[in-house]
Design an enzyme around this catalytic site. Structure first.
Site, PDB file in Angstrom:
ATOM      1  N   CYS A  87       7.351   2.397  16.879  1.00 48.87           N
ATOM      2  CA  CYS A  87       6.064   3.092  16.763  1.00 48.87           C
ATOM      3  C   CYS A  87       5.946   4.242  17.761  1.00 48.87           C
ATOM      4  O   CYS A  87       5.258   5.219  17.501  1.00 48.87           O
ATOM      5  CB  CYS A  87       4.919   2.108  16.947  1.00 48.87           C
ATOM      6  SG  CYS A  87       5.139   1.069  18.386  1.00 48.87           S
TER       7      CYS A  87
ATOM      8  N   LYS B 102       0.705 -14.191  11.125  1.00 48.67           N
ATOM      9  CA  LYS B 102       1.479 -13.863   9.913  1.00 48.67           C
ATOM     10  C   LYS B 102       2.647 -12.954  10.283  1.00 48.67           C
ATOM     11  O   LYS B 102       2.466 -11.903  10.888  1.00 48.67           O
ATOM     12  CB  LYS B 102       0.627 -13.141   8.867  1.00 48.67           C
ATOM     13  CG  LYS B 102       1.410 -12.916   7.576  1.00 48.67           C
ATOM     14  CD  LYS B 102       0.714 -12.016   6.582  1.00 48.67           C
ATOM     15  CE  LYS B 102       1.178 -10.595   6.616  1.00 48.67           C
ATOM     16  NZ  LYS B 102       2.592 -10.371   6.245  1.00 48.67           N
TER      17      LYS B 102
HETATM   18  P1  NDP Z   1       1.857  -2.250   7.294  1.00 48.38           P
HETATM   19  O1  NDP Z   1       0.982  -1.800   8.379  1.00 48.38           O
HETATM   20  O2  NDP Z   1       1.325  -2.186   5.921  1.00 48.38           O
HETATM   21  O3  NDP Z   1       2.343  -3.759   7.560  1.00 48.38           O
HETATM   22  C1  NDP Z   1       2.367  -4.389   8.802  1.00 48.38           C
HETATM   23  C2  NDP Z   1       1.892  -5.816   8.631  1.00 48.38           C
HETATM   24  O4  NDP Z   1       0.590  -5.862   8.045  1.00 48.38           O
HETATM   25  C3  NDP Z   1       2.766  -6.652   7.710  1.00 48.38           C
HETATM   26  O5  NDP Z   1       2.802  -7.967   8.198  1.00 48.38           O
HETATM   27  C4  NDP Z   1       2.024  -6.543   6.400  1.00 48.38           C
HETATM   28  O6  NDP Z   1       2.362  -7.502   5.469  1.00 48.38           O
HETATM   29  C5  NDP Z   1       0.584  -6.634   6.854  1.00 48.38           C
HETATM   30  N1  NDP Z   1      -0.389  -6.089   5.914  1.00 48.38           N
HETATM   31  C6  NDP Z   1      -0.188  -5.185   4.928  1.00 48.38           C
HETATM   32  N2  NDP Z   1      -1.349  -4.908   4.293  1.00 48.38           N
HETATM   33  C7  NDP Z   1      -2.320  -5.649   4.893  1.00 48.38           C
HETATM   34  C8  NDP Z   1      -3.731  -5.796   4.704  1.00 48.38           C
HETATM   35  N3  NDP Z   1      -4.398  -5.104   3.777  1.00 48.38           N
HETATM   36  N4  NDP Z   1      -4.398  -6.640   5.519  1.00 48.38           N
HETATM   37  C9  NDP Z   1      -3.754  -7.316   6.490  1.00 48.38           C
HETATM   38  N5  NDP Z   1      -2.419  -7.234   6.698  1.00 48.38           N
HETATM   39  C10 NDP Z   1      -1.708  -6.400   5.922  1.00 48.38           C
HETATM   40  O7  NDP Z   1       3.201  -1.446   7.428  1.00 48.38           O
HETATM   41  P2  NDP Z   1       4.355  -1.257   6.356  1.00 48.38           P
HETATM   42  O8  NDP Z   1       5.298  -2.349   6.502  1.00 48.38           O
HETATM   43  O9  NDP Z   1       3.860  -0.990   4.984  1.00 48.38           O
HETATM   44  O10 NDP Z   1       4.979   0.096   6.933  1.00 48.38           O
HETATM   45  C11 NDP Z   1       4.326   1.340   6.648  1.00 48.38           C
HETATM   46  C12 NDP Z   1       4.369   2.229   7.838  1.00 48.38           C
HETATM   47  O11 NDP Z   1       3.660   1.609   8.901  1.00 48.38           O
HETATM   48  C13 NDP Z   1       5.748   2.492   8.404  1.00 48.38           C
HETATM   49  O12 NDP Z   1       6.407   3.506   7.723  1.00 48.38           O
HETATM   50  C14 NDP Z   1       5.378   2.899   9.801  1.00 48.38           C
HETATM   51  O13 NDP Z   1       4.995   4.244   9.803  1.00 48.38           O
HETATM   52  C15 NDP Z   1       4.163   2.040  10.128  1.00 48.38           C
HETATM   53  N6  NDP Z   1       4.498   0.849  10.923  1.00 48.38           N
HETATM   54  C16 NDP Z   1       4.166   0.864  12.244  1.00 48.38           C
HETATM   55  C17 NDP Z   1       4.524  -0.191  13.041  1.00 48.38           C
HETATM   56  C18 NDP Z   1       4.180  -0.203  14.488  1.00 48.38           C
HETATM   57  O14 NDP Z   1       4.918  -0.812  15.268  1.00 48.38           O
HETATM   58  N7  NDP Z   1       3.058   0.364  14.896  1.00 48.38           N
HETATM   59  C19 NDP Z   1       5.294  -1.332  12.540  1.00 48.38           C
HETATM   60  C20 NDP Z   1       5.534  -1.280  11.112  1.00 48.38           C
HETATM   61  C21 NDP Z   1       5.160  -0.206  10.363  1.00 48.38           C
HETATM   62  P3  NDP Z   1       3.647  -7.230   4.535  1.00 48.38           P
HETATM   63  O15 NDP Z   1       4.830  -7.526   5.371  1.00 48.38           O
HETATM   64  O16 NDP Z   1       3.528  -8.097   3.383  1.00 48.38           O
HETATM   65  O17 NDP Z   1       3.563  -5.783   4.114  1.00 48.38           O
END
Ligand code: NDP
Length: 502
Positions: free
Chosen positions: A305, A196
Site C-alpha cells: 500500500c 476475515k
Molecule cells: P478490497 O479492498 O476490495 O479487499 C480487501 C478485503 O476486503 C478483502 O478481504 C475483501 O474480500 C474485503 N472486502 C471486499 N469488499 C468488501 C465489502 N463490501 N465489505 C467488506 N469487506 C469487503 O481490495 P481488492 O482485493 O479488491 O484489491 C483492489 C485494490 O485495493 C488493489 O488493487 C489495491 O489498490 C488496493 N489494496 C490495498 C491494500 C492495502 O494494503 N491498503 C491491500 C489490498 C488491496 P475479498 O478477498 O473477497 O475480496
C-alpha cells in the site's frame, strides 16, 4: 451443522520445492470457539497457487449465519476475557508468538504457495508476526488511565476499557502479517475478534490460528472466517460488532464506513491505498537511492500500500538515475518463489494481474514512455516484468491512481518547493521517501509532506514499535506502536465526590 473433523482439515504438501517437504494438515474450516468447523451451508471456494495457477485446496466460505455464530462466540468470550488479569492476555500472546516462530518454515512455505511472495520474504514476514505479537503481549498489562487534579472536592480518574467484539478484514498482500497487526492490539486490550482473511490468501492465517488454543486463549477470543467481500459486508453491518478495522482499497473502505454509519455507528479504522512519492535530490548518494527506489516499488511484487510508485528526481541527476534505475530493475530475478535467488514472485491473483496489465496499457495509450517492462513475464503464473514509465504528466491515471503492482512512474523536478507540491498533489497520503545527504533539507521536506510515514534514505522500512497509517484518503487511525492501542480502547472518566471529614 458441524461436519466431521476430517472434512475441515486437508492433508497435503505445502510445496514440493521449498524446505518443507513433509505433509502437513491444512485447516480448511472456519475457526470458531477454538475449533475448525465447516460453514453452515457447506459451501467452499478454491484457493490457487499464483505461481503455477494450480489449485491448492478448497476452503469453507462463511455466510451470514457463520458470521453470526462467530460473533456470538466472541460476545460470550468477551465477558471473561475483558475482565481477566491483563498479564494472562499478555502470556497468551507471548506463547502464540513462540508457536509461530517454532513453525516459521511451515508458515513461510504456506505463505509463498498461497500469496506467491518469495520464500525469503515470507520468512521475514513470519518473524515480524512474532515480533508484533510479542510487542502487544508486553503491552497487555501496561494499559494506563490517568488521575486528573480537579481540586480537593473530587477524585477524578480515567481508565481505558476494551470496546467489545471487533470485526477485522484483512487483505492478501501480507496475509499473516496483517493477521498479527489486527489480532495483537485487539486481544491485548481485552477485546475479542471476528477476523476475515482475504479470499485469495486464507491458508497461513488458518494454520496460525490452529496454535491459538495451545497458546492458552479461551474459546471465542479469536475467531477466523474465510470468505469473499459479502462475508466482509456481514461483518461491517453487524449490530453486535463494536468496531471494524479494515485494510484494503479506498473504495471498499468507503463501503465499510457507510456500513458502520447505517448499522450501529461502530468505530472504524481504515488502512487504505496510496500513491506514495519517492524523492531523489541531486545531493543524494545515487547508488543507494536507486537501490531504495528499486525496493520501494518492486518489493513484494509492488503489492504494497505504501509502495514508492511516483519517483521524482532532481533534474541535474535525472538522466544518471534513470539509466541506473533501468539497469537495476532489469536485474531483479523473477520466478519460482521457492528459489533462493528470486526477488519477485507472481502477482497474487489473476484479478490483480489483469488490473495491473490494464493500467500498463492505459499508460501506453496516455502517451507515457515504457523505459523497461510493460509486459507479462513467462506464460505460466501471474508474473509481470518490473515496469518504468517516463515522460509522464501529473494528470495521467498511472500517476494518480494506485496500481498495486511492479509499475512506477519517474519524472524530474527543479526546486524543493516544486517537488513538495508535486508530492502532496494526491488524494492519498500514506508514505513518502526522501533521498538526500543534507539533513536540513531532509527535515524541511519531511515536515512539509502530507503523509503518515516519511522514510529518509530508506524505504518500506517498518518497525513494530512505529505507528503506521494514512493522511487524507489513505486511512483513519494507526496500526502498530502504542497508537494502535488507542484504536482498541475507549476512555471512561470516573469522578468521585469527596465528603468533608468533620
Ligand atoms: P478490497 O479492498 O476490495 O479487499 C480487501 C478485503 O476486503 C478483502 O478481504 C475483501 O474480500 C474485503 N472486502 C471486499 N469488499 C468488501 C465489502 N463490501 N465489505 C467488506 N469487506 C469487503 O481490495 P481488492 O482485493 O479488491 O484489491 C483492489 C485494490 O485495493 C488493489 O488493487 C489495491 O489498490 C488496493 N489494496 C490495498 C491494500 C492495502 O494494503 N491498503 C491491500 C489490498 C488491496 P475479498 O478477498 O473477497 O475480496
Amino acid at each position: 451443522m458441524v461436519m466431521a473433523e476430517a472434512t475441515v482439515m486437508a492433508t497435503f504438501t505445502a510445496t514440493t520445492v521449498g524446505t518443507v517437504r513433509s505433509r502437513y494438515e491444512q485447516p480448511t474450516g472456519l475457526f470458531i470457539n477454538n475449533e475448525f468447523i465447516a460453514s453452515a451451508s457447506g459451501k467452499t471456494f478454491v484457493v490457487e497457487n499464483p505461481a503455477t495457477e494450480e489449485k491448492i485446496c478448497d476452503v469453507y466460505e462463511a455466510a451470514e449465519a457463520d458470521v453470526d455464530a462467530a460473533v456470538n462466540a466472541a460476545e460470550e468470550a468477551f465477558k471473561s476475557w475483558s475482565a481477566v488479569d491483563p498479564s494472562i492476555r499478555g502470556r497468551c500472546l507471548l506463547k502464540l508468538a513462540d508457536l509461530i516462530e517454532e513453525n516459521l518454515e511451515l508458515l513461510a512455505s504456506i505463505e509463498s504457495s498461497d500469496n506467491g511472495k518469495p520464500l525469503k520474504l515470507s520468512r521475514i514476514d513470519v518473524g515480524l508476526v512474532a515480533n508484533v505479537l510479542r510487542n502487544y503481549g508486553g503491552w497487555a498489562d501496561k494499559i494506563f488511565g490517568s488521575v486528573i487534579d480537579t481540586g480537593d472536592t473530587h477524585f477524578s480518574y480515567t481508565k481505558r476499557e476494551p470496546l467489545g467484539v471487533c470485526g477485522q478484514i484483512i487483505p492478501w498482500n501480507f496475509p499473516l502479517l496483517m493477521w498479527s497487526w489486527k489480532i495483537g492490539p485487539a486481544v491485548a486490550t481485552g477485546n475479542t475478534i471476528v477476523l476475515k482473511t482475504a479470499e485469495s490468501t486464507p491458508l497461513s492465517a488458518l494454520v496460525a490460528s490452529s496454535f491459538v488454543k495451545q497458546a492458552g486463549f479461551p474459546p471465542g477470543v479469536i475467531n477466523i472466517v474465510s470468505g469473499y467481500g459479502a462475508t466482509g459486508q456481514h461483518i461491517s453491518n453487524h449490530m453486535k460488532i463494536k468496531k471494524i478495522a479494515f485494510t484494503g482499497s479506498t473504495a471498499t473502505g468507503r463501503h465499510i464506513m457507510r456500513a458502520a454509519a447505517t448499522s450501529n455507528l461502530k468505530k472504524v479504522t481504515l488502512e487504505l491505498g496510496g500513491k506514495s512519492p519517492n524523492i531523489i535530490f541531486d545531493d543524494a548518494d545515487v547508488e543507494k537511492a536507486v537501490e531504495w527506489a528499486n525496493t520501494a516499488i518492486y518489493f513484494n511484487s509492488g503489492e504494497v500500500c505504501c509502495a514508492g510508485s511516483r519517483i521524482y528526481v532532481q533534474e541535474k541527476i535525472y538522466d544518471e538515475v534513470l539509466a541506473a534505475f533501468k539497469k537495476r530493475a532489469e536485474q531483479n530475478v523473477l520466478g519460482n518463489p521457492f528459489h533462493e535467488d528470486t526477488f519477485q514472485g507472481p502477482q497474487t491473483s489473476k484479478l490483480q494481474f489483469d488490473r495491473i496489465m490494464s493500467f500498463i496499457e492505459e499508460g501506453k495509450r496516455e502517451g507515457a514512455t515504457v523505459i523497461t517492462g510493460g509486459t507479462r513475464y513467462g506464460d505460466k503464473g501471474y508474473f509481470i516484468n518490473p515496469t518504468i514509465f517516463a515522460d509522464v504528466t501529473e494528470d495521467m491515471n498511472i500517476v494518480k491512481e494506485e496500481i498495486f503492482g511492479p509499475v512506477v512512474t519517474i519524472s524530474k523536478f527543479k526546486t524543493v518547493e516544486e517537488v513538495i507540491n508535486l508530492a502532496n498533489d494526491s488524494q492519498y497520503g500514506l508514505a513518502a521517501g526522501i533521498h538526500t545527504t543534507n539533513i536540513n533539507k531532509a527535515h524541511h521536506v519531511a515536515n512539509k509532506l502530507k503523509a503518515g510515514t516519511i522514510w529518509i534514505n530508506t524505504y518500506n522500512d517498518f518497525h513494530h514499535q512505529v505507528p503506521f497509517g494514512g493522511f487524507n484518503q489513505s486511512g483513519i487511525g494507526r496500526e502498530m506502536g502504542a497508537e494502535a492501542l488507542d484504536n482498541y480502547t475507549q476512555v471512561k472518566a470516573i469522578r468521585i465526590a469527596i465528603g468533608k471529614d468533620e
